[in-house]
Design an enzyme around this catalytic site. Structure first.
Site, mmCIF file in Angstrom:
data_model
loop_
_atom_site.group_PDB
_atom_site.id
_atom_site.type_symbol
_atom_site.label_atom_id
_atom_site.label_comp_id
_atom_site.label_asym_id
_atom_site.label_seq_id
_atom_site.Cartn_x
_atom_site.Cartn_y
_atom_site.Cartn_z
ATOM 1 N N ASN A 8 -33.639 -12.697 -16.933
ATOM 2 C CA ASN A 8 -33.153 -13.194 -15.652
ATOM 3 C C ASN A 8 -34.386 -13.466 -14.794
ATOM 4 O OD1 ASN A 8 -31.955 -13.748 -13.234
ATOM 5 N ND2 ASN A 8 -30.839 -11.805 -13.072
ATOM 6 N N LYS A 15 -36.805 -10.321 -14.901
ATOM 7 C CA LYS A 15 -36.144 -9.121 -15.433
ATOM 8 C C LYS A 15 -35.903 -9.352 -16.912
ATOM 9 C CE LYS A 15 -33.088 -7.335 -11.952
ATOM 10 N NZ LYS A 15 -31.737 -7.429 -11.491
ATOM 11 N N ARG A 89 -30.409 -16.262 -18.159
ATOM 12 C CA ARG A 89 -29.344 -16.384 -17.170
ATOM 13 C C ARG A 89 -29.605 -17.630 -16.323
ATOM 14 N NH1 ARG A 89 -28.761 -13.591 -11.399
ATOM 15 N NH2 ARG A 89 -26.647 -14.262 -10.983
ATOM 16 N N HIS A 178 -21.170 -15.102 -10.747
ATOM 17 C CA HIS A 178 -20.902 -13.822 -11.438
ATOM 18 C C HIS A 178 -19.987 -14.008 -12.638
ATOM 19 C CE1 HIS A 178 -21.460 -11.693 -7.288
ATOM 20 N NE2 HIS A 178 -22.608 -11.684 -7.948
ATOM 21 N N ARG A 238 -24.217 -11.865 3.298
ATOM 22 C CA ARG A 238 -23.568 -13.185 3.369
ATOM 23 C C ARG A 238 -22.214 -13.090 4.055
ATOM 24 N NH1 ARG A 238 -24.106 -14.110 -2.941
ATOM 25 N NH2 ARG A 238 -26.201 -13.250 -3.109
ATOM 26 N N GLU A 383 -24.111 -7.873 -17.744
ATOM 27 C CA GLU A 383 -24.325 -9.309 -17.940
ATOM 28 C C GLU A 383 -25.334 -9.563 -19.057
ATOM 29 O OE1 GLU A 383 -24.691 -8.905 -13.735
ATOM 30 O OE2 GLU A 383 -24.023 -10.972 -13.455
#
Ligand code: AMP
Length: 399
Positions: A8, A15, A89, A178, A238, A383
């Protein structure tokens, strides 16, 4: 057996998690942060130990090389050749990608063309992919899209009520996000639904970014995030969904441009903006316990928005067999789960066992009582394993 790396990449971070596939065994994981700085941070987790280094890393390619060399130094791999494939990702797959794809020039060009829809994310993912390609030129790579799982939605679930030619010309629609997490949660839910013919699931991925999905027969029918991850429920920083005139009026009152206000709605709103305390739910919860009025309001608002979506999706699905809580807050905060169930219990006839609920932090299990008409489960999301699975299946299975 094959070693696969799930990646990611962010604009200044990388990551990674290394798997032995198809066993799905995690060999190691880590992160390189502050890439491009003299004090970049490299962290490797291996056999219960954490190795930390601070050093100068000029770009992502250097970060990849450093990370692979550290894997050799720590005897996790003996040479670069042991890595057989990488999975990346990708936040925005736009209209192009309904499932994961093997990287080629066309896939790369499409991901690049989607940068305006996810400026920070897609650009960074490509930087990460190209860095790996430079250092490991001879292995295949797979792109795993956050939006792909949501591509089964019907038009009336994804079209916004703006002039239709805008939707057509500019591919404006609800893409959600997601998706890899919601898909994982749907698959993990199967064990709780073996006696149900057409399962209806509401998955609540509640972390600093948060989204809720309605899933029927293990396919997504609705999701809360919109064109970008700013939409849907309120989050750490957010706003979630808003009347668009709030944006216009805030720009007018504060004498700020739409772009400036967009940044504020992304980075300074949500739990942080309303509470004035923090974007971290733990801080807001402890301020709430100390009677901080704005923290109380922020959390009430947060819970209300989540419950509104659960109610909406209950109707959209025509019922619900299982509600799943996941991600940082969903997995670790029994208090938050209690507050949500408290608000939906009368309408949806759902009941949780408080003892079970408070015992589950970061662990999987059912928290509903046998009287509950809807099962409720906590499922830690993963994930990375989905990225490793798709990479293995597309590139290595059967070879
Ligand atoms: P994520 O984006 O999934 O990593 O989730 C981050 C959010 O999870 C933050 O708001 C954290 O406050 C929250 N979180 C993480 N651990 C806990 C915990 N033990 N209790 C409550 N909230 C937590």
């Amino acid at each position: 057996m094959a070693k696969i790396m799930a990646i990611n990449a962010g604009s200044s971070s990388l990551k990674f998690k290394l798997y032995e596939m198809p066993q799905e065994q995690v060999l190691t994981s880590g992160i390189v942060e502050k890439i491009g700085h003299d004090d970049a941070i490299f962290t490797l987790k291996h056999q219960g130990e954490k190795i930390n280094k601070i050093l100068s890393i000029k770009d992502h390619a250097e970060a990849v090389k450093l990370m692979l060399d550290e894997l050799i130094n720590n005897h996790i791999i003996s040479s670069y050749d042991e890595i057989k494939a990488t999975g990346h990702r990708i936040v925005q797959g736009g209209k192009y990608f309904k499932h994961s794809e093997i990287f080629n020039e066309d896939v790369e060009a499409k991901i690049e063309s989607l940068i305006p829809l996810a400026p920070l994310h897609n650009a960074a993912h490509l930087i990460g992919y190209r860095a790996f390609k430079k250092i490991l030129p001879n292995i295949g790579a797979v792109a795993v899209f956050d939006t792909a799982f949501h591509m089964t939605m019907q038009e009336e679930d994804y079209i916004f009520p703006i002039p239709y030619e805008y939707s057509e010309k500019y591919d404006i629609r609800r893409y959600g996000a997601h998706g890899t997490s919601h898909h994982y949660l749907a698959l993990e839910s199967k064990k709780y639904l073996s006696d149900v013919k057409h399962p209806k699931i509401i998955t609540c991925h509640i972390g600093s970014g948060a989204s809720i999905s309605a899933i029927k027969d293990y396919q997504c029918v609705a999701t809360s995030m919109g064109l970008t991850p700013l939409g849907g429920i309120m989050m750490g920083t957010r706003t979630g969904d808003l009347d668009p005139s709030v944006m216009k009026y805030c720009c007018y009152c504060e004498n700020k441009s739409a772009e400036e206000m967009f940044q504020i709605f992304n980075k300074k709103s949500g739990l942080l903006g309303v509470s004035g305390v923090s974007n971290d739910s733990r801080d807001v919860l402890s301020a709430l316990e100390n009677g901080n009025k704005r923290a109380i309001l922020a959390y009430k608002l947060f819970i209300r928005r989540i419950c509104d979506f659960i109610g909406q999706y209950y109707v959209r699905l025509g019922g619900c067999d299982l509600i799943v809580f996941s991600a940082g807050i969903g997995e670790n905060s029994p208090e938050t789960r209690t507050m949500i169930i408290e608000q939906i219990k009368d309408a949806l006839h759902v009941e949780i066992d408080e003892k079970l609920n408070s015992s589950l932090r970061g662990k999987e299990g059912l928290i509903s009582t046998s009287n509950s008409q809807i099962k409720v489960a906590v499922i830690p999301t993963d994930e990375e394993v989905m990225i490793a699975r798709d990479t293995y299946n597309l590139l290595l299975k059967g070879n």
